[in-house]
Design a protein around this motif. Sequence first.
Motif, PDB file in Angstrom:
ATOM      1  N   PHE A 198       0.773  -1.336   0.131  1.00  0.00           N
ATOM      2  CA  PHE A 198       0.053  -0.144   0.037  1.00  0.00           C
ATOM      3  C   PHE A 198       1.032   1.278  -0.072  1.00  0.00           C
ATOM      4  CE2 PHE A 198      -2.560  -3.694   1.752  1.00  0.00           C
ATOM      5  CZ  PHE A 198      -3.424  -3.525   0.645  1.00  0.00           C
ATOM      6  N   GLY A 199       1.724   1.064  -1.121  1.00  0.00           N
ATOM      7  CA  GLY A 199       2.723   2.257  -0.985  1.00  0.00           C
ATOM      8  C   GLY A 199       3.931   2.423  -0.146  1.00  0.00           C
ATOM      9  N   LYS A 200       4.141   1.614   0.831  1.00  0.00           N
ATOM     10  CA  LYS A 200       5.027   1.752   1.692  1.00  0.00           C
ATOM     11  C   LYS A 200       6.419   1.288   1.355  1.00  0.00           C
ATOM     12  CE  LYS A 200       2.177   1.317   5.902  1.00  0.00           C
ATOM     13  NZ  LYS A 200       1.752   0.247   6.997  1.00  0.00           N
ATOM     14  N   GLY A 201       6.247  -0.059   0.342  1.00  0.00           N
ATOM     15  CA  GLY A 201       7.136  -0.630  -0.180  1.00  0.00           C
ATOM     16  C   GLY A 201       7.884   0.295  -1.188  1.00  0.00           C
ATOM     17  N   VAL A 202       7.089   1.088  -2.026  1.00  0.00           N
ATOM     18  CA  VAL A 202       7.511   1.855  -3.060  1.00  0.00           C
ATOM     19  C   VAL A 202       8.350   3.063  -2.370  1.00  0.00           C
ATOM     20  CG1 VAL A 202       7.151   3.631  -4.737  1.00  0.00           C
ATOM     21  CG2 VAL A 202       5.836   1.502  -4.403  1.00  0.00           C
ATOM     22  N   ILE A 203       7.911   3.768  -1.204  1.00  0.00           N
ATOM     23  CA  ILE A 203       8.530   4.669  -0.365  1.00  0.00           C
ATOM     24  C   ILE A 203       9.941   4.313   0.224  1.00  0.00           C
ATOM     25  CG2 ILE A 203       8.633   6.289   1.898  1.00  0.00           C
ATOM     26  CD1 ILE A 203       5.367   6.229   1.185  1.00  0.00           C
ATOM     27  N   LYS A 204       9.977   3.091   0.801  1.00  0.00           N
ATOM     28  CA  LYS A 204      11.096   2.608   1.160  1.00  0.00           C
ATOM     29  C   LYS A 204      12.144   2.328  -0.140  1.00  0.00           C
ATOM     30  CE  LYS A 204       9.860  -0.024   5.467  1.00  0.00           C
ATOM     31  NZ  LYS A 204       9.683  -1.557   6.000  1.00  0.00           N
ATOM     32  N   THR A 205      11.802   2.057  -0.926  1.00  0.00           N
ATOM     33  CA  THR A 205      12.698   1.734  -2.139  1.00  0.00           C
ATOM     34  C   THR A 205      13.191   3.025  -2.632  1.00  0.00           C
ATOM     35  OG1 THR A 205      11.505  -0.313  -3.161  1.00  0.00           O
ATOM     36  CG2 THR A 205      12.836   0.997  -4.480  1.00  0.00           C
ATOM     37  N   GLY A 206      12.380   4.180  -2.664  1.00  0.00           N
ATOM     38  CA  GLY A 206      12.944   5.591  -2.905  1.00  0.00           C
ATOM     39  C   GLY A 206      13.792   5.919  -1.948  1.00  0.00           C
ATOM     40  N   LYS A 207      13.550   5.869  -0.635  1.00  0.00           N
ATOM     41  CA  LYS A 207      14.678   6.017   0.213  1.00  0.00           C
ATOM     42  C   LYS A 207      15.927   5.284   0.139  1.00  0.00           C
ATOM     43  CE  LYS A 207      11.223   7.634   3.908  1.00  0.00           C
ATOM     44  NZ  LYS A 207      10.629   7.587   5.277  1.00  0.00           N
ATOM     45  N   LEU A 208      15.888   4.089  -0.011  1.00  0.00           N
ATOM     46  CA  LEU A 208      17.082   3.103  -0.204  1.00  0.00           C
ATOM     47  C   LEU A 208      18.053   3.473  -1.414  1.00  0.00           C
ATOM     48  CD1 LEU A 208      18.812   0.451   0.185  1.00  0.00           C
ATOM     49  CD2 LEU A 208      16.920  -0.564  -1.558  1.00  0.00           C
ATOM     50  N   PHE A 209      17.314   3.886  -2.443  1.00  0.00           N
ATOM     51  CA  PHE A 209      17.866   4.426  -3.736  1.00  0.00           C
ATOM     52  C   PHE A 209      18.675   5.817  -3.257  1.00  0.00           C
ATOM     53  CE2 PHE A 209      15.001   2.657  -6.998  1.00  0.00           C
ATOM     54  CZ  PHE A 209      15.654   1.334  -6.975  1.00  0.00           C
ATOM     55  N   LYS A 210      18.106   6.656  -2.486  1.00  0.00           N
ATOM     56  CA  LYS A 210      18.617   8.169  -2.003  1.00  0.00           C
ATOM     57  C   LYS A 210      19.693   7.761  -1.119  1.00  0.00           C
ATOM     58  CE  LYS A 210      14.751  11.223  -2.977  1.00  0.00           C
ATOM     59  NZ  LYS A 210      13.914  12.290  -2.292  1.00  0.00           N
ATOM     60  N   SER A 211      19.704   6.875  -0.231  1.00  0.00           N
ATOM     61  CA  SER A 211      20.767   6.498   0.719  1.00  0.00           C
ATOM     62  C   SER A 211      21.942   5.912   0.174  1.00  0.00           C
ATOM     63  CB  SER A 211      20.236   5.547   1.911  1.00  0.00           C
ATOM     64  OG  SER A 211      20.131   3.934   1.036  1.00  0.00           O
ATOM     65  N   CYS A 212      21.751   5.365  -1.015  1.00  0.00           N
ATOM     66  CA  CYS A 212      22.986   4.812  -1.903  1.00  0.00           C
ATOM     67  C   CYS A 212      23.761   5.774  -2.896  1.00  0.00           C
ATOM     68  CB  CYS A 212      22.581   3.662  -2.903  1.00  0.00           C
ATOM     69  SG  CYS A 212      21.992   2.100  -1.643  1.00  0.00           S
TER      70      CYS A 212
END
Length: 296
Positions: free
Chosen positions: A245-259
């Motif tokens: 419900f969108g949470k996985g997409v938000i986490k993926t975006g944060k992961l990309f930025k953290s990398c």
Amino acid sequence: MITKKLITLKDNTRIEYKLYRCNDAKGVIQMLHGMAEHMERYEPVCKYFNDLGYDVLIHNHRGHGENIDEKLRGHFPSVDTLVKDAYEIFETFAFKGEHVLFGHSMGSIVARKYVIQYPGLFDKLILSGTSFYNKKFEAASMILKPLLKIHPENKKLDFVNMITLRDFNKSFKPLRTESDWLSFNEDNVDAFINDPYTGFNMSIGALNSINESLKYVSRKQNVKRMNKSLKVLLVAGNDDPFSNFGKGVIKTGKLFKSCGITHVYLQLYEHARHEVLFERNQREVLNNMRKWLSYE
């Protein structure tokens, strides 16, 4: 001009593809469809991008599409095989301008591995209906791995696929069909159900590889191998159970930025489920993609 042909890969596997060419293309978009569906469903999307001035390349993954042996439907050796297929098909042609990769659902997982393994190939990445590895996928692994010890990888088990459907549908009541989780758009759901080449069972080997690959692309040490200048667009519905419900997409975006990937843009749509491209606001979704593609 649209070309639809079969291509023979290095291991002699024959895969069907479609190539939409335009005059003086400003770039190319390679499309990767999702699980238990096929490339023809994306005809309107491919034509939309083609009309914007992009060449568009799309193919049926192994185990998918109309012109395959029914014994092979729903199975492929691994997601890594799908990545190699996509790369080999892409490298068959010459394309001008920027290179854009688009992946939906399972195709988004393939795409994420693709840009890790070939970090210099694409300039932009669009992920539709992707997710992040969590306890739900860990539970799936606990079911699949023991089954692989007693069954061949290409075995398709009804109850495994039904567990997945029940899990994705449990938040939607009353249920009209087993595919309600895909879309609020009932016309889209009915088209999916009535299509003879969608909604088939997947093999336990393929399902396990999808699960393990999501785990792989959710790890920071792997994402760090991506091209830091890659521009990423994440698109999803707020009511998509696959993306939590969108949470996985938000986490993926944060992961990309953290990398270290600085350009990460997120578009979450209210009243939209898993197939955000085929909801009733399709035009809005596509127009927003167009605006993002034109952003420099």
